[in-house]
Design an enzyme around this catalytic site. Structure first.
Site, PDB file in Angstrom:
ATOM      1  CG  ASP A 104       4.589   1.188   9.190  1.00  0.00           C
ATOM      2  OD1 ASP A 104       4.680   2.029   8.273  1.00  0.00           O
ATOM      3  OD2 ASP A 104       5.553   0.770   9.842  1.00  0.00           O
ATOM      4  NE  ARG A 292       4.509  -0.684  13.261  1.00  0.00           N
ATOM      5  CZ  ARG A 292       4.439  -1.800  12.530  1.00  0.00           C
ATOM      6  NH1 ARG A 292       5.306  -2.020  11.577  1.00  0.00           N
ATOM      7  NH2 ARG A 292       3.476  -2.668  12.741  1.00  0.00           N
ATOM      8  CE1 TYR A 301       9.480   0.426   4.451  1.00  0.00           C
ATOM      9  CE2 TYR A 301       9.190   1.925   6.308  1.00  0.00           C
ATOM     10  CZ  TYR A 301       8.655   1.084   5.348  1.00  0.00           C
ATOM     11  OH  TYR A 301       7.311   0.900   5.286  1.00  0.00           O
ATOM     12  N   PRO A 389       8.528   4.110  -1.992  1.00  0.00           N
ATOM     13  CG  PRO A 389       9.739   2.337  -1.123  1.00  0.00           C
ATOM     14  CD  PRO A 389       9.602   3.178  -2.332  1.00  0.00           C
TER      15      PRO A 389
END
Ligand SMILES: Cc1cc2nc3c(=O)[nH]c(=O)nc-3n(C[C@H](O)[C@H](O)[C@H](O)COP(=O)(O)OP(=O)(O)OC[C@H]3O[C@@H](n4cnc5c(N)ncnc54)[C@H](O)[C@@H]3O)c2cc1C
Length: 674
Positions: A104, A292, A301, A389
Site C-alpha cells: 500500500d 489508510r 504490521y 518489508p
C-alpha cells in the site's frame, strides 16, 4: 522502519512540517488532429483495435506477452498499450482484478511516474498522505506501558513535488487498468490463464519465444493455448514460472521472518492512530501503524516470530485472532477494539535477488552486439528480487523495473533503437536492486547497534547514522536510484553545468512558467509515458533566443544539419517532436520574453492541420524564490542542455554548443530512419 525510535532520540532529529511543493495539475494537449468531444483521457483507438477488438482467445503471435497482472505487469502493459503499432497481451491466473490487500505504500518517485501515466492527481486525492512519523517505546517508569518518544517529518523538504502516500495496491491496479482500456490499443488482461512454460528458439528471428498457457476457468478448464512472441516478460511474482523456465534463481537470505498484516476498522484511545507510527514494546514485540485512505481504515504490521531454517509460515497456523491479540498487547495501556478486519495475511519474505533479469547465457553476455545474444525473455518485480518489508519497496521497485524496460522494448520493436539497448535493462535494474538490498541490510544492523561517538566495536557513530538516516529516506522515496554510465547514460564531464540534474538519477522537476499562457507548472510534468526523449535547453544569461543565442543555434542545428538526431532519427511524415521533445527554459520573466522572436523549432507546426504547438517554451518562475536555475544549480552564464530518457532519468548534460556530442550520443544506440 521499526526500530528507529531510540536512534532518533539520541540524534535529536526533529524537523518542521512543510507540505510538498504544489503539483500544478495535469498537463494535457488535445484536439491536435481535429476537435473531439468527450473525455480527452480516452485516446482514439488504433486501426486494429477499431476493426478487430481484443478477442477472448489469445492470438497465435504477439510482439510482447506479459505474464502477471501485479504492479510490474500492469506498468509494462500500460506503457506498451500506448503504442498502436505494438501488439501486446497480458495474462493472469486470477479470474479478475485484485480487490484488496497486499502492498500500500506509494513512494514519491512512483508518484512522479504516475504523473506520466496521467493518474497522480486522482491517486493523491484518494490516498492517505504520510506527513509525519511517530515513535513509541516502553515507558521507563512502567515498562509494560508504551510512551511516545519521537516525532519526525516523513519526507525531506524539496525531495519531490509529490507526497509519500498510502493506497491499497488494488486501487493502483485499477488506475493502470483504466489507462490500458483508454489507450489506443484498448488493452485488457486475459484472466484465468496460467503460464505453463516458456521456450526460446534463437534460430527463429521473427517470433522466437513459444509460450504454453493453460485456461483455468470452468468453461475452458484443461484447454491449452500456444502463443509465439517476440518478447516475453515474466511479472509473475516471487514464485515465477518464467524465472524457472529461463533457469534463473533467487539467491540471498531465506524467508525466515514471519509478518502479520491486517487492514482493520477499530475503536482505540491510542492518540497516533492517524499517523504512521512505530511501536516498540518491552517484551511483546513491535507494531507498525500505517493509516489508510478514507479516514477510518488502518493497517497494522505485526512482527511475528522468527522462523527457523526450512520452517514455513504456514506451519505456524497463525490466525487473525493471534494478530489482534499480539497488537493489543503491544498497544498497552491503550485499548484496541477491532470491529472489522477488511483483509489480513501472514507472509514471510527474505532479501533475495537474481544475478541477471533476462535469458542471455552468461558466456553470450560478453558479445552484446551478436543477434544470438539478444535477450528475449525478461523477469521483473518480485520475480527477480524480494525485499524485507522494512524497505517497503516491493510494489514501488517492481513498477520501476518495468517502466525502465517498457520504453526500451518499444524503441527496439519500432525500429528506433538497436536491440543491444535491451541489455541495459538487467544491467541497470539488477544493480540498483542489489544496492537497495545491501543498503537495507546495513541500515537494519545500524538500528540494533549502540550509538557511540566515533563508532567502534558494536557501535555506530551518530554522524554516520544521521547521514544514513537521510539516505534511507531517499532510498524509500525512490529518488536515490542512480544508473551508471552506459550507452544511454553519459559521463559526468559536463555535470557542473547543472549539478541539480544528476546524470543517471531521475529528472528532479521544478516550477516554471509557460511562456505562451503564463501558466505556472512543474517542468517535469510535461513528460508523458509516451516513449519520447526530452531535451531541456536551459538558456544562458542574456539569451532571449535572439541572433547570437546558443538556444537558437541549437535549434538551427537540430532543424537543418544532416547530423541532427531529430532529422536522422525521426521518420519522414511524423511530427518533428515525435521522437525528441525539445523544450527551452529562459531566465527572464515570461513578461520580458517575446514569443514572436522564438526559433521555428520552438513553435513547431504539427498534426493534419499544421497547428502550432505553443507549449515548448518556459521561463523561470521568479516568484517566491522558485527559480529553476537556482533550485537545480544550472550554470546561469552558459546554460546547458539536459537530455532525459523516456523513463524520466537524466541521460546526459551537455553545453548548448556541443552539437556533435549530442549527435554522437544518440548515434550510439539509435537507428537512422531514412
Ligand atoms: C499475499 C501478499 C501479501 C503482501 N503484502 C504486502 C504488504 O503488506 N506490504 C508490502 O509492502 N508488500 C506486500 N506484498 C508484496 C507486494 O505486493 C509485492 O512486492 C508486489 O506486488 C510485487 O509486484 P509484482 O508485480 O512483481 O508481483 P505480484 O504482485 O506478486 O504479481 C504477480 C502476478 O502474477 C500472477 N501469476 C503468478 N504466476 C502466474 C502464472 N503462472 N500464470 C499467470 N499469472 C501468474 C499472480 O497471480 C499475480 O497477480 C505482498 C505480496 C503478497 C503476494
Amino acid at each position: 522502519m521499526f526500530f528507529q525510535q531510540s536512534a532518533l532520540l539520541v540524534l535529536g532529529i526533529h524537523t518542521t512540517i512543510e507540505q510538498p511543493e504544489q503539483a500544478w495539475g495535469k498537463v494535457m494537449q488535445f484536439h491536435l488532429e481535429g476537435f473531439k468531444t468527450g473525455d480527452p483521457m480516452v485516446l482514439d483507438p488504433s486501426e486494429s483495435a477499431r476493426t478487430c477488438p481484443q478477442a477472448d482467445s489469445l492470438p497465435e503471435q504477439v510482439d510482447v506477452l506479459i505474464v502477471g497482472c501485479g504492479p510490474a505487469g500492469l506498468t509494462l502493459a500500460a506503457q506498451l498499450a500506448a503504442f498502436p503499432d505494438i501488439s501486446t497481451r497480458i495474462i493472469e491466473q486470477k479470474d479478475g482484478p485484485l480487490q484488496l490487500g497486499q502492498a500500500d505504500g506509494v513512494a514519491c518517485r512512483t508518484m512522479e511516474m504516475f504523473e506520466a501515466f496521467g493518474f497522480s492527481e486522482r491517486l493523491m486525492k484518494e490516498a492517505y498522505w504520510v506527513n509525519e512519523v511517530t515513535f513509541w517505546k516502553p515507558d521507563g517508569a512502567q515498562p509494560d506501558n508504551i510512551v511516545r518518544s519521537g516525532r519526525v517529518q516523513d519526507t525531506e523538504d524539496g525531495l519531490s513535488e509529490f507526497p509519500h502516500v498510502i493506497l491499497n495496491q488494488a486501487r493502483v491496479h485499477d488506475f493502470y487498468l483504466e489507462a490500458m482500456r483508454n489507450s489506443p490499443n484498448r488493452l485488457v488482461p486475459d484472466y484465468s490463464r496460467s503460464l505453463l512454460d516458456v521456450e526460446v528458439d534463437r534460430s527463429r528471428a521473427d517470433y522466437p519465444v513459444t509460450v504454453r498457457v493453460g485456461r483455468i476457468d470452468a468453461q475452458h478448464q484443461g484447454q491449452e493455448e500456444v502463443v509465439r512472441a517476440r518478447y516475453v516478460v515474466g511479472c509473475d511474482g516471487a514464485r515465477s514460472v518464467v524465472r524457472k523456465s529461463i533457469g534463473r534463481q533467487l539467491r540471498g537470505d531465506s524467508a525466515n521472518q514471519a509478518w502479520g498484516v491486517m487492514d482493520i476498522l477499530a475503536v482505540t484511545d491510542f492518540p497516533d492512530i492517524r499517523l504512521k507510527a512505530a511501536i516498540h514494546s518491552a517484551s511483546d514485540g513491535n507494531v507498525l501503524i500505517i493509516p489508510r485512505e478514507g479516514g477510518y481504515l488502518v493497517r497494522l504490521y505485526v512482527e511475528m516470530d522468527k522462523l527457523s531454517d526450512n520452517e514455513r509460515v504456514a506451519s505456524k497456523n497463525i490466525t487473525v485472532d493471534h494478530l489482534i491479540a499480539a497488537a493489543q498487547r503491544v498497544f498497552h495501556p491503550y485499548t484496541l477494539d477491532v470491529k472489522e478486519v477488511a483483509w489480513w495475511s501472514v507472509y514471510e519474505i527474505g532479501q533475495r535477488i537474481c544475478d541477471h533479469y533476462d535469458d542471455v547465457a552468461d558466456d553470450a553476455r560478453a558479445s552484446p552486439g551478436v543477434l544470438d545474444s539478444q535477450p528475449r525473455v525478461f523477469i521483473a518485480g518480485d520475480a527477480c528480487h524480494t525485499h524485507s518489508p522494512k524497505a517497503g519497496q516491493g510494489m514501488n521497485f517492481s513498477m520501476q523495473d518495468t517502466f525502465n524496460l517498457g520504453w526500451k522494448l518499444a524503441s527496439v520493436l519500432r525500429g528506433q533503437a538497436k536491440p543491444e539497448l535491451l541489455h541495459s535493462y538487467s544491467q541497470e535494474r539488477q544493480t540498483v536492486a542489489q544496492e537497495l538490498i545491501d543498503f537495507d541490510r546495513k541500515w537494519a544492523k545500524m538500528f540494533s547497534d549502540r550509538p557511540t561517538e566515533g563508532g567502534g566495536e558494536g557501535g555506530v557513530d551518530p554522524k554516520e547514522f544521521e547521514h544514513y538516516f537521510v539516505k534511507q529516506g531517499r532510498f524509500t522515496a525512490g529518488t536515490e536510484t542512480h544508473y551508471q554510465p552506459s550507452l544511454i547514460c553519459g559521463d559526468r564531464r559536463h555535470q557542473h553545468l547543472a549539478e541539480g540534474f544528476t546524470i543517471g538519477k531521475r529528472f528532479h522537476s521544478a516550477p516554471v512558467v509557460r511562456l505562451a499562457d503564463a501558466r505556472p507548472m512543474q517542468l517535469g510534468h510535461i513528460a508523458r509515458a509516451d516513449g519520447r526523449w526530452r531535451m531541456y535547453a536551459f538558456a544562458g544569461a542574456g539569451d532571449s533566443a535572439g541572433t547570437h543565442s546558443a538556444v537558437r543555434a541549437l535549434c538551427e542545428f537540430l532543424s537543418d544539419s544532416p547530423d541532427s538526431p531529430l532529422k536522422r532519427l525521426t521518420q519522414q511524415g511524423q511530427d518533428i517532436d515525435s521522437v525528441f521533445d525539445l523544450r527551452a527554459i529562459f531566465q527572464p520573466s515570461h513578461r520580458d520574453l517575446s514569443l514572436e522572436a522564438l526559433p521555428a523549432l520552438l513553435l513547431p507546426r504539427k498534426g493534419r492541420y499544421g497547428l502550432t504547438d505553443y507549449e515548448k517554451v518556459f521561463c523561470a518562475n521568479l516568484k517566491n524564490g522558485q527559480d529553476i536555475f537556482d533550485l537545480r544549480s544550472v550554470d546561469r552564464t552558459q546554460g546547458c542542455l539536459v537530455i532525459v530518457r523516456p523513463d524520466q532519468y537524466v541521460a546526459q548534460v551537455l553545453p548548448l554548443e556541443a552539437h556533435q556530442a549530442l549527435a554522437d550520443f544518440f548515434a550510439g544506440f539509435m537507428l537512422p530512419q531514412h
